[in-house]
Design a protein around this motif. Structure first.
Motif, short mmCIF file in Angstrom:
data_model
loop_
_atom_site.label_atom_id
_atom_site.label_comp_id
_atom_site.label_asym_id
_atom_site.label_seq_id
_atom_site.Cartn_x
_atom_site.Cartn_y
_atom_site.Cartn_z
N ASN A 262 0.90 -1.19 0.02
CA ASN A 262 -0.08 -0.20 0.05
C ASN A 262 0.82 1.45 -0.01
O ASN A 262 2.06 1.12 0.34
N ALA A 263 0.17 2.07 -0.34
CA ALA A 263 1.17 3.49 -0.43
C ALA A 263 0.26 4.78 -0.31
O ALA A 263 -0.94 4.80 -0.46
N VAL A 264 0.80 6.01 0.32
CA VAL A 264 -0.05 7.07 0.28
C VAL A 264 0.87 8.18 -0.20
O VAL A 264 2.02 8.35 0.05
N ALA A 265 0.26 8.97 -1.05
CA ALA A 265 1.29 9.97 -1.84
C ALA A 265 1.44 11.20 -1.22
O ALA A 265 0.46 11.65 -0.30
N THR A 266 2.37 11.88 -1.70
CA THR A 266 2.43 13.37 -1.09
C THR A 266 0.94 14.07 -1.26
O THR A 266 0.78 13.85 -2.43
N PRO A 267 0.57 14.89 -0.38
CA PRO A 267 -0.55 15.74 -0.69
C PRO A 267 -0.58 16.30 -2.12
O PRO A 267 0.58 16.89 -2.34
N ILE A 268 -1.50 16.56 -2.97
CA ILE A 268 -1.37 17.09 -4.00
C ILE A 268 -2.68 17.88 -4.02
O ILE A 268 -3.87 17.88 -3.67
N THR A 269 -2.50 19.33 -4.73
CA THR A 269 -3.55 20.34 -5.10
C THR A 269 -4.15 20.16 -6.50
O THR A 269 -3.54 20.03 -7.26
N VAL A 270 -5.54 20.00 -6.58
CA VAL A 270 -6.36 19.98 -7.89
C VAL A 270 -6.73 21.51 -8.04
O VAL A 270 -7.49 22.05 -7.04
N ALA A 271 -6.59 21.75 -9.24
CA ALA A 271 -7.28 23.23 -9.52
C ALA A 271 -8.36 22.71 -10.76
O ALA A 271 -8.34 21.85 -11.20
N ASN A 272 -9.36 23.63 -10.72
CA ASN A 272 -10.73 23.54 -11.43
C ASN A 272 -10.22 23.32 -12.75
O ASN A 272 -10.94 22.45 -13.58
N ASP A 273 -9.39 23.93 -13.69
CA ASP A 273 -8.98 23.67 -14.89
C ASP A 273 -7.55 22.78 -15.29
O ASP A 273 -7.28 22.96 -16.29
N GLN A 274 -7.44 22.07 -14.24
CA GLN A 274 -5.99 21.24 -14.60
C GLN A 274 -6.43 19.93 -14.31
O GLN A 274 -7.09 19.60 -13.47
N ILE A 275 -5.50 19.15 -14.89
CA ILE A 275 -5.40 17.53 -14.42
C ILE A 275 -4.05 17.50 -13.92
O ILE A 275 -3.19 17.62 -14.47
N SER A 276 -3.82 17.25 -12.58
CA SER A 276 -2.69 16.99 -11.94
C SER A 276 -2.17 15.53 -12.16
O SER A 276 -2.61 14.67 -11.92
N ASP A 277 -0.83 15.66 -12.34
CA ASP A 277 -0.05 14.51 -12.93
C ASP A 277 0.91 13.81 -11.78
O ASP A 277 1.57 14.74 -11.45
N MET A 278 0.42 12.83 -11.22
CA MET A 278 1.34 12.25 -10.22
C MET A 278 2.60 11.52 -10.73
O MET A 278 3.37 11.35 -9.91
N GLY A 279 2.59 11.31 -11.97
CA GLY A 279 3.77 10.59 -12.29
C GLY A 279 3.45 8.92 -11.99
O GLY A 279 2.63 8.56 -11.90
N LYS A 280 4.65 8.37 -11.66
CA LYS A 280 4.82 6.91 -11.40
C LYS A 280 4.64 6.78 -10.14
O LYS A 280 5.27 7.50 -9.20
N VAL A 281 3.99 5.84 -9.66
CA VAL A 281 3.70 5.27 -8.16
C VAL A 281 4.15 3.89 -7.98
O VAL A 281 3.74 3.11 -8.47
#
Length: 272
Positions: free
Chosen positions: A250-269
């Protein structure tokens, strides 16, 4: 007689709901069409909403450019009920990313206005408007982003009373419907995407919005190639959790911020 009205629903108080989409290669945007109203001096104004059409090719002359959307509820809408930030969701659909040029709302014949004294009058459509009233949209849609397109119907300017009408005359002749509509397009949700490795882990992925209480949670799973996408996420801070079974971790990613007009890319996990 059917009236063609342009429609675009403005960024309206009710945001697009959270959704999920496992197709990380998608080139689609989601769009909601909503109806709202600027207040007027009437008890009720009922529009017989039958159909919404949007031009997705940028060429209003080309009939192939118009796409018909399925309404959630065709029929009567009292627009006076949708003021002060309230709105009616007419339809929601996926569209190819890119520019949309025009939108129109097709009305049936059963449009009416109720005056302050409770009298109901038909809204007559001037003959010059039977071919339709079109509005330019010129909105650019980004893939995987959710948009609200609002039809802001100005009741005070759209309903015209005949100056020579008198009590006792035909009630159908008192009021004309000459639509005045303001259109606005806003992005109301974004998303999170990424890739898990190894792809065989196929985890359950949770996006937990920590910037609101209680926390909102949206879930999805990765596809066969390890890709994942959660779209329709309202703006805010998220904690992303990956839950799988041995031998994967299992994994928990670093907190990520989402903006209304964007798709936030986490890359590889990495789940090894």
């Amino acid at each position: 007689m059917r009236l063609l009205l342009p429609c675009l629903t403005a960024a309206i108080a009710t945001l697009a709901g959270c959704g999920k989409d496992n197709d990380s290669a998608s080139n689609m945007a989601k769009m909601e069409v909503r109806l709202t109203d600027a207040p007027g001096d009437y008890k009720a104004v009922t529009l017989d909403v039958q159909q919404v059409e949007i031009n997705v090719k940028g060429d209003a002359v080309d009939p192939q450019g118009w796409q018909t959307l399925t309404l959630l509820k065709p029929g009567a809408y009292d627009v006076m009920s949708y003021t002060n930030g309230n709105s009616a969701l007419l339809t929601s659909a996926d569209f190819p990313a890119g520019r949309i040029s025009q939108i129109r709302l097709i009305l049936g014949p059963n449009n009416s206005v109720t005056t302050k004294d409770g009298q109901i009058y038909d809204l007559k459509t001037p003959s010059g408007q039977t071919a339709g009233v079109k509005l330019k949209v010129d909105a650019d849609l980004t893939k995987n982003v959710t948009y609200a397109l609002v039809l802001d119907f100005d009741v005070a300017k759209s309903i015209v009373e005949r100056g020579n009408w008198k009590p006792g005359n035909d009630k159908k002749e008192r009021f004309l419907l000459k639509p005045v509509i303001r259109t606005v397009a806003n992005a109301v949700a974004g998303g999170i995407k990424g890739t898990v490795t190894p792809a065989e882990a196929r985890p359950t992925i949770l996006a937990i919005r920590t910037s609101v209480a209680p926390n909102d949670t949206v879930s999805t799973t990765s596809d066969a190639a390890g890709g994942f996408l959660m779209s329709g996420l309202p703006a805010g801070a998220y904690r992303v959790e990956f839950k799988t079974i041995a031998p994967y971790k299992n994994a928990v990613a670093t907190p990520i911020t989402v903006a209304n007009d964007q798709i936030s890319d986490m890359g590889k996990v990495n789940l090894n």
